[in-house]
Every structure is written in structure tokens, then in C-alpha cells.
Design a protein around this motif. Structure first.
Motif, PDB file in Angstrom:
ATOM      1  N   THR A  16       0.823  -1.213   0.000  1.00 55.77           N
ATOM      2  CA  THR A  16       0.000   0.000   0.000  1.00 55.77           C
ATOM      3  C   THR A  16       0.862   1.270   0.000  1.00 55.77           C
ATOM      4  OG1 THR A  16      -0.250  -0.210   2.395  1.00 55.77           O
ATOM      5  CG2 THR A  16      -2.035  -1.089   1.017  1.00 55.77           C
ATOM      6  N   ASP A  17       2.145   1.151   0.344  1.00 56.93           N
ATOM      7  CA  ASP A  17       3.058   2.298   0.247  1.00 56.93           C
ATOM      8  C   ASP A  17       3.258   2.740  -1.211  1.00 56.93           C
ATOM      9  OD1 ASP A  17       3.410   2.301   2.984  1.00 56.93           O
ATOM     10  OD2 ASP A  17       5.297   1.186   2.913  1.00 56.93           O
ATOM     11  N   ASP A  18       2.878   1.869  -2.157  1.00 54.84           N
ATOM     12  CA  ASP A  18       3.041   2.160  -3.582  1.00 54.84           C
ATOM     13  C   ASP A  18       1.796   2.802  -4.193  1.00 54.84           C
ATOM     14  OD1 ASP A  18       5.592   0.907  -3.535  1.00 54.84           O
ATOM     15  OD2 ASP A  18       4.619  -1.053  -3.734  1.00 54.84           O
ATOM     16  N   ALA A  19       0.849   3.212  -3.359  1.00 54.04           N
ATOM     17  CA  ALA A  19      -0.444   3.706  -3.851  1.00 54.04           C
ATOM     18  C   ALA A  19      -0.300   4.917  -4.778  1.00 54.04           C
ATOM     19  CB  ALA A  19      -1.374   4.032  -2.691  1.00 54.04           C
ATOM     20  N   ALA A  20       0.541   5.880  -4.457  1.00 52.50           N
ATOM     21  CA  ALA A  20       0.681   7.077  -5.306  1.00 52.50           C
ATOM     22  C   ALA A  20       1.231   6.704  -6.678  1.00 52.50           C
ATOM     23  CB  ALA A  20       1.571   8.111  -4.626  1.00 52.50           C
ATOM     24  N   PHE A  21       2.221   5.836  -6.700  1.00 52.19           N
ATOM     25  CA  PHE A  21       2.773   5.349  -7.966  1.00 52.19           C
ATOM     26  C   PHE A  21       1.687   4.630  -8.769  1.00 52.19           C
ATOM     27  CE2 PHE A  21       4.028   1.266  -9.798  1.00 52.19           C
ATOM     28  CZ  PHE A  21       4.651   1.715 -10.948  1.00 52.19           C
ATOM     29  N   LEU A  22       0.963   3.730  -8.127  1.00 55.70           N
ATOM     30  CA  LEU A  22      -0.066   2.963  -8.826  1.00 55.70           C
ATOM     31  C   LEU A  22      -1.178   3.871  -9.355  1.00 55.70           C
ATOM     32  CD1 LEU A  22      -0.707  -0.181  -9.350  1.00 55.70           C
ATOM     33  CD2 LEU A  22      -2.666   0.392  -7.932  1.00 55.70           C
ATOM     34  N   VAL A  26      -2.121   3.653 -13.344  1.00 57.19           N
ATOM     35  CA  VAL A  26      -3.411   3.174 -13.872  1.00 57.19           C
ATOM     36  C   VAL A  26      -4.248   4.280 -14.496  1.00 57.19           C
ATOM     37  CG1 VAL A  26      -3.439   1.215 -12.276  1.00 57.19           C
ATOM     38  CG2 VAL A  26      -4.715   3.286 -11.695  1.00 57.19           C
ATOM     39  N   ASN A  27      -3.855   5.529 -14.294  1.00 59.48           N
ATOM     40  CA  ASN A  27      -4.543   6.641 -14.931  1.00 59.48           C
ATOM     41  C   ASN A  27      -3.760   7.224 -16.107  1.00 59.48           C
ATOM     42  OD1 ASN A  27      -7.167   7.125 -13.475  1.00 59.48           O
ATOM     43  ND2 ASN A  27      -5.740   6.952 -11.765  1.00 59.48           N
ATOM     44  N   ASP A  28      -2.626   6.594 -16.436  1.00 62.40           N
ATOM     45  CA  ASP A  28      -1.875   6.983 -17.627  1.00 62.40           C
ATOM     46  C   ASP A  28      -2.761   6.709 -18.850  1.00 62.40           C
ATOM     47  OD1 ASP A  28       0.689   7.529 -19.165  1.00 62.40           O
ATOM     48  OD2 ASP A  28       0.197   5.502 -19.856  1.00 62.40           O
ATOM     49  N   ASP A  37     -10.097   1.453 -17.960  1.00 62.07           N
ATOM     50  CA  ASP A  37     -10.282   2.315 -16.802  1.00 62.07           C
ATOM     51  C   ASP A  37     -10.757   1.442 -15.650  1.00 62.07           C
ATOM     52  OD1 ASP A  37     -11.007   4.155 -14.880  1.00 62.07           O
ATOM     53  OD2 ASP A  37     -12.153   5.421 -16.249  1.00 62.07           O
ATOM     54  N   ILE A  38      -9.922   1.308 -14.633  1.00 62.59           N
ATOM     55  CA  ILE A  38     -10.283   0.436 -13.507  1.00 62.59           C
ATOM     56  C   ILE A  38     -10.907   1.213 -12.355  1.00 62.59           C
ATOM     57  CG2 ILE A  38      -8.641  -1.373 -14.143  1.00 62.59           C
ATOM     58  CD1 ILE A  38      -6.803  -0.307 -11.896  1.00 62.59           C
ATOM     59  N   GLY A  39     -11.181   2.485 -12.574  1.00 64.34           N
ATOM     60  CA  GLY A  39     -11.907   3.279 -11.588  1.00 64.34           C
ATOM     61  C   GLY A  39     -11.120   3.671 -10.355  1.00 64.34           C
ATOM     62  N   VAL A  40      -9.804   3.651 -10.447  1.00 64.09           N
ATOM     63  CA  VAL A  40      -8.953   4.071  -9.322  1.00 64.09           C
ATOM     64  C   VAL A  40      -8.700   5.567  -9.470  1.00 64.09           C
ATOM     65  CG1 VAL A  40      -6.672   3.815  -8.273  1.00 64.09           C
ATOM     66  CG2 VAL A  40      -7.914   1.787  -9.047  1.00 64.09           C
ATOM     67  N   ARG A  41      -9.284   6.358  -8.552  1.00 64.43           N
ATOM     68  CA  ARG A  41      -9.208   7.809  -8.667  1.00 64.43           C
ATOM     69  C   ARG A  41      -8.516   8.497  -7.499  1.00 64.43           C
ATOM     70  NH1 ARG A  41     -10.402   6.462 -12.988  1.00 64.43           N
ATOM     71  NH2 ARG A  41     -12.368   6.705 -14.072  1.00 64.43           N
ATOM     72  N   THR A  42      -8.387   7.783  -6.374  1.00 66.32           N
ATOM     73  CA  THR A  42      -7.808   8.383  -5.166  1.00 66.32           C
ATOM     74  C   THR A  42      -6.732   7.452  -4.612  1.00 66.32           C
ATOM     75  OG1 THR A  42      -9.347   7.282  -3.661  1.00 66.32           O
ATOM     76  CG2 THR A  42     -10.058   9.415  -4.597  1.00 66.32           C
ATOM     77  N   GLN A  48      -6.811   0.115  -1.990  1.00 65.96           N
ATOM     78  CA  GLN A  48      -7.765  -0.994  -2.065  1.00 65.96           C
ATOM     79  C   GLN A  48      -7.465  -1.902  -3.254  1.00 65.96           C
ATOM     80  OE1 GLN A  48     -10.009  -1.958   0.237  1.00 65.96           O
ATOM     81  NE2 GLN A  48      -8.931  -0.374   1.393  1.00 65.96           N
ATOM     82  N   TYR A  49      -7.090  -1.315  -4.380  1.00 69.67           N
ATOM     83  CA  TYR A  49      -6.735  -2.106  -5.560  1.00 69.67           C
ATOM     84  C   TYR A  49      -5.533  -3.000  -5.258  1.00 69.67           C
ATOM     85  CZ  TYR A  49      -5.135  -3.332 -10.230  1.00 69.67           C
ATOM     86  OH  TYR A  49      -4.710  -4.040 -11.328  1.00 69.67           O
ATOM     87  N   ILE A  50      -4.522  -2.440  -4.613  1.00 67.09           N
ATOM     88  CA  ILE A  50      -3.320  -3.220  -4.280  1.00 67.09           C
ATOM     89  C   ILE A  50      -3.670  -4.355  -3.325  1.00 67.09           C
ATOM     90  CG2 ILE A  50      -1.092  -3.110  -3.071  1.00 67.09           C
ATOM     91  CD1 ILE A  50      -0.830  -0.207  -4.254  1.00 67.09           C
ATOM     92  N   VAL A  51      -4.474  -4.072  -2.307  1.00 64.40           N
ATOM     93  CA  VAL A  51      -4.845  -5.095  -1.310  1.00 64.40           C
ATOM     94  C   VAL A  51      -5.692  -6.192  -1.949  1.00 64.40           C
ATOM     95  CG1 VAL A  51      -6.217  -5.506   0.780  1.00 64.40           C
ATOM     96  CG2 VAL A  51      -4.626  -3.576   0.683  1.00 64.40           C
ATOM     97  N   ARG A  52      -6.700  -5.801  -2.725  1.00 61.04           N
ATOM     98  CA  ARG A  52      -7.645  -6.778  -3.301  1.00 61.04           C
ATOM     99  C   ARG A  52      -7.095  -7.485  -4.534  1.00 61.04           C
ATOM    100  NH1 ARG A  52     -12.487  -2.597  -2.710  1.00 61.04           N
ATOM    101  NH2 ARG A  52     -12.992  -2.980  -0.528  1.00 61.04           N
ATOM    102  N   GLY A  53      -6.118  -6.865  -5.192  1.00 58.83           N
ATOM    103  CA  GLY A  53      -5.550  -7.438  -6.406  1.00 58.83           C
ATOM    104  C   GLY A  53      -4.232  -8.145  -6.127  1.00 58.83           C
ATOM    105  N   PRO A  54      -3.115  -7.444  -6.335  1.00 58.26           N
ATOM    106  CA  PRO A  54      -1.806  -8.103  -6.182  1.00 58.26           C
ATOM    107  C   PRO A  54      -1.569  -8.769  -4.824  1.00 58.26           C
ATOM    108  CG  PRO A  54      -1.546  -6.020  -7.315  1.00 58.26           C
ATOM    109  CD  PRO A  54      -2.980  -6.082  -6.864  1.00 58.26           C
TER     110      PRO A  54
END
Length: 169
Positions: A16-22, A26-28, A37-42, A48-54
């Protein structure tokens, strides 16, 4: 946790420390165009994407998408790893890099290491990849990695036709 090391790169578990990078990745525009578009906006969405995915995939199958960083500086430049999707029989390789780190051989370097890891360490006989038909750069990279176009597929609950590439058995 570091998983792989190449001449120029470190591949490690996403946290989750990688959230800003992610969030940036994903918005590139290329991610949105070719992956979706995976709906990651914040930052919270990214966590949550990192926790639920990778992170969930690491726990479930022992591998997943890895943060890919420059060895010298530690700068995160992209993600690369193996994914076990319910909709695919085989494990597939995925990768995405920030725009300023494309066309420098990093994707090939990371993906080559991931494929070798999948075959030598995980014992995978076959690795596949899926791309949108318009994503010519990824298709060229997959062919350079030794995968070949096999067929067109549509994943369940999706309408987009995708190209399936596969490694030789």
C-alpha cells in the motif's frame, strides 16, 4: 519483498506504500486505452486495488504483479508479473510502465525475468498474455519474448475481443 533482480531492475511485491505510484500508472492514458479504466481515482482507491488485487494474489497463489524499480535509484517505473485469472486456463504475464520509462528495454528485461521465474521456479509449462488488438507495442514485445499469437478471445463479463498470445509448450 524482493522477488527478482536483473541487471538494472528490482521486482518486488506491491504494498500500500506504492499507492501514489499505482494511481499515476493506472490513470496513464496508455493504461486506460489498452488495459482499461479500472476506476482508481484516489490514494484510497489505489490502496484498495493493491490489497484486493496483487496482495490477495500473492497470498492465494504465491505470485502476482510486481512493482518494478530501477536498481540504482529505487525509482518505481512500472509493474510486471504473473496473474492467475479465473477466466484463463493458463497463467498470464502482464506489464505496464510509466511513459518516461518506455522504449528503454525495461519491459523486455523485466518480462524476460518473470517468464524465466515462471518456468524455472514455479514450474509453469505455458505462459500466456492478452492484449487489445490495437496494442501493437505490447504484441511486438510479446513476440520478442517468444510468445506467439494463438487466437482471439473474449473474457466472461466483458465485450472486448482480446488477442491471446502463448509461449511454446
Amino acid at each position: 519483498m524482493n522477488v527478482l533482480e536483473t541487471d538494472r531492475l528490482i521486482l518486488r511485491h506491491l504494498t500500500t506504500d506504492d499507492a501514489a505510484f499505482l494511481l499515476a500508472l493506472v490513470n496513464d492514458p496508455s493504461w486506460v486505452q489498452f488495459i482499461g479504466d479500472i476506476g482508481v481515482r484516489t490514494l484510497e482507491d489505489a490502496c484498495q486495488y493493491i490489497v484486493r488485487g496483487p496482495m490477495a494474489m500473492y497470498a492465494r497463489v504465491g505470485f502476482g504483479l510486481y512493482a518494478t524499480a530501477l536498481k540504482e535509484e529505487g525509482t518505481l517505473i512500472g509493474i510486471c508479473g504473473l496473474i492467475k485469472r479465473d477466466a484463463l486456463e493458463d497463467v498470464d504475464i502482464g506489464f505496464a510502465f510509466l511513459p518516461q520509462f518506455r522504449s528503454q528495454g525495461y519491459a523486455y528485461e523485466a518480462a524476460s525475468a518473470v517468464i524465466a521465474y515462471g518456468k524455472q521456479v514455479l514450474g509453469l509449462q505455458r505462459i500466456v498474455a492478452i492484449t487489445s488488438p490495437e496494442n501493437q507495442r505490447s504484441a511486438r514485445l510479446l513476440e520478442k519474448l517468444g510468445l506467439h499469437f494463438e487466437r482471439l478471445i473474449t473474457l466472461p463479463n466483458d465485450t472486448q475481443t482480446l488477442r491471446l498470445f502463448a509461449s511454446s509448450v
